[in-house]
Design a protein around this motif. Structure first.
Motif, PDB file in Angstrom:
ATOM      1  N   SER A  24     -29.226   1.236   5.400  1.00 25.13           N
ATOM      2  CA  SER A  24     -29.267   2.516   6.112  1.00 25.13           C
ATOM      3  C   SER A  24     -29.812   3.630   5.228  1.00 25.13           C
ATOM      4  N   LYS A  25     -29.744   3.426   3.906  1.00 27.37           N
ATOM      5  CA  LYS A  25     -30.274   4.395   2.945  1.00 27.37           C
ATOM      6  C   LYS A  25     -31.704   4.053   2.522  1.00 27.37           C
ATOM      7  N   GLY A  26     -32.276   3.003   3.110  1.00 25.71           N
ATOM      8  CA  GLY A  26     -33.661   2.643   2.839  1.00 25.71           C
ATOM      9  C   GLY A  26     -33.873   1.718   1.656  1.00 25.71           C
ATOM     10  N   HIS A  27     -32.808   1.148   1.126  1.00 24.14           N
ATOM     11  CA  HIS A  27     -32.938   0.234  -0.015  1.00 24.14           C
ATOM     12  C   HIS A  27     -33.338  -1.161   0.453  1.00 24.14           C
ATOM     13  N   GLU A  28     -34.068  -1.858  -0.396  1.00 24.42           N
ATOM     14  CA  GLU A  28     -34.448  -3.250  -0.148  1.00 24.42           C
ATOM     15  C   GLU A  28     -33.383  -4.136  -0.801  1.00 24.42           C
ATOM     16  N   VAL A  29     -32.759  -5.010  -0.023  1.00 19.64           N
ATOM     17  CA  VAL A  29     -31.641  -5.809  -0.523  1.00 19.64           C
ATOM     18  C   VAL A  29     -31.984  -7.296  -0.478  1.00 19.64           C
ATOM     19  N   THR A  30     -31.747  -7.966  -1.603  1.00 19.45           N
ATOM     20  CA  THR A  30     -31.843  -9.423  -1.666  1.00 19.45           C
ATOM     21  C   THR A  30     -30.429  -9.961  -1.711  1.00 19.45           C
ATOM     22  N   ASN A  31     -30.114 -10.836  -0.765  1.00 20.12           N
ATOM     23  CA  ASN A  31     -28.755 -11.347  -0.595  1.00 20.12           C
ATOM     24  C   ASN A  31     -28.652 -12.772  -1.129  1.00 20.12           C
ATOM     25  N   TYR A  32     -27.822 -12.947  -2.158  1.00 22.55           N
ATOM     26  CA  TYR A  32     -27.553 -14.279  -2.697  1.00 22.55           C
ATOM     27  C   TYR A  32     -26.140 -14.756  -2.375  1.00 22.55           C
ATOM     28  N   GLY A  33     -25.390 -13.953  -1.653  1.00 26.15           N
ATOM     29  CA  GLY A  33     -23.987 -14.275  -1.429  1.00 26.15           C
ATOM     30  C   GLY A  33     -23.731 -15.214  -0.280  1.00 26.15           C
ATOM     31  N   THR A  34     -22.519 -15.754  -0.287  1.00 26.49           N
ATOM     32  CA  THR A  34     -22.086 -16.596   0.823  1.00 26.49           C
ATOM     33  C   THR A  34     -21.680 -15.712   1.997  1.00 26.49           C
ATOM     34  N   ASP A  35     -21.793 -16.268   3.191  1.00 21.87           N
ATOM     35  CA  ASP A  35     -21.421 -15.533   4.394  1.00 21.87           C
ATOM     36  C   ASP A  35     -20.130 -16.057   5.012  1.00 21.87           C
ATOM     37  N   THR A  36     -19.452 -16.967   4.315  1.00 21.17           N
ATOM     38  CA  THR A  36     -18.216 -17.532   4.846  1.00 21.17           C
ATOM     39  C   THR A  36     -17.087 -17.376   3.833  1.00 21.17           C
ATOM     40  N   ASP A  37     -15.866 -17.620   4.294  1.00 21.54           N
ATOM     41  CA  ASP A  37     -14.708 -17.539   3.395  1.00 21.54           C
ATOM     42  C   ASP A  37     -14.300 -18.917   2.864  1.00 21.54           C
ATOM     43  N   GLY A  38     -15.160 -19.907   3.051  1.00 21.23           N
ATOM     44  CA  GLY A  38     -14.921 -21.225   2.466  1.00 21.23           C
ATOM     45  C   GLY A  38     -15.095 -21.164   0.960  1.00 21.23           C
ATOM     46  N   SER A  39     -14.247 -21.840   0.221  1.00 17.62           N
ATOM     47  CA  SER A  39     -14.246 -21.764  -1.235  1.00 17.62           C
ATOM     48  C   SER A  39     -15.595 -22.170  -1.833  1.00 17.62           C
ATOM     49  N   VAL A  40     -16.102 -21.299  -2.706  1.00 14.09           N
ATOM     50  CA  VAL A  40     -17.351 -21.529  -3.434  1.00 14.09           C
ATOM     51  C   VAL A  40     -17.151 -21.081  -4.876  1.00 14.09           C
ATOM     52  N   ASP A  41     -18.121 -21.342  -5.721  1.00 14.50           N
ATOM     53  CA  ASP A  41     -18.046 -20.980  -7.135  1.00 14.50           C
ATOM     54  C   ASP A  41     -18.868 -19.719  -7.390  1.00 14.50           C
ATOM     55  N   TYR A  42     -18.184 -18.661  -7.846  1.00 16.74           N
ATOM     56  CA  TYR A  42     -18.853 -17.366  -8.036  1.00 16.74           C
ATOM     57  C   TYR A  42     -20.068 -17.411  -8.970  1.00 16.74           C
ATOM     58  N   PRO A  43     -20.113 -18.274 -10.007  1.00 16.79           N
ATOM     59  CA  PRO A  43     -21.329 -18.272 -10.834  1.00 16.79           C
ATOM     60  C   PRO A  43     -22.598 -18.606 -10.045  1.00 16.79           C
ATOM     61  N   ASP A  44     -22.455 -19.433  -9.009  1.00 14.29           N
ATOM     62  CA  ASP A  44     -23.619 -19.803  -8.208  1.00 14.29           C
ATOM     63  C   ASP A  44     -24.253 -18.598  -7.518  1.00 14.29           C
ATOM     64  N   PHE A  45     -23.495 -17.532  -7.338  1.00 11.54           N
ATOM     65  CA  PHE A  45     -23.981 -16.335  -6.659  1.00 11.54           C
ATOM     66  C   PHE A  45     -24.223 -15.179  -7.627  1.00 11.54           C
ATOM     67  N   GLY A  46     -23.576 -15.222  -8.776  1.00  8.07           N
ATOM     68  CA  GLY A  46     -23.777 -14.191  -9.792  1.00  8.07           C
ATOM     69  C   GLY A  46     -25.041 -14.387 -10.601  1.00  8.07           C
TER      70      GLY A  46
END
Length: 142
Positions: A24-46
């Protein structure tokens, strides 16, 4: 501004709200995160967020996990990344002003979504003060 974002299972709703705010502020966003609450490993997204910041593909990074600590440790392993764990907007202000952080780490289990947006807004709008702080920041990288 180009911003990369990543999150584990503790943060999909936070990420969704933050991305909506950023776009909404005009920024370009690249999304690497998960979209679910199923258990995942944070390093894979960091790691992808930190790589983008380290290589100059993103101006800033935003990472979210339960405590914020694990993902902060992950992204701070990358060269040129200075990530700060921020649980209130005042910490986000200081981590930019004094530490020239380029990644903000948000603890989803200890902040509300509204607080997280305020943290991101403060982080992105605060300029690095430089001066005596530049000498300190220069000493961070080995």
């Amino acid at each position: 501004m180009k911003i990369s974002i990543g999150n584990d299972h503790a943060g999909p709703e936070y990420k969704k709200a933050i991305v909506q705010y950023l776009e909404s502020k005009g920024h370009e966003v690249t999304n690497y995160g998960t979209d679910t609450d199923g258990s995942v490993d944070y390093p894979d997204f960091g790691h992808p967020v930190a790589t983008d910041v380290s290589e100059g593909k993103a101006d800033f990074g935003i990472v979210i996990c339960g405590s914020g600590n694990g993902i902060a440790m992950t992204v701070n392993k990358h060269p040129k990344v200075r990530a700060g764990l921020c649980w209130i907007k005042e910490i986000a202000y200081l981590t930019r002003l004094h530490n020239n952080a380029n990644v903000v780490c948000i603890p989803a289990r200890y902040t509300s979504i509204q607080q997280a947006i305020e943290i991101v807004e403060t982080f992105l709008t605060t300029e690095f003060e430089g001066g005596r702080h530049q000498t300190r920041v220069d000493k961070i990288s080995c």
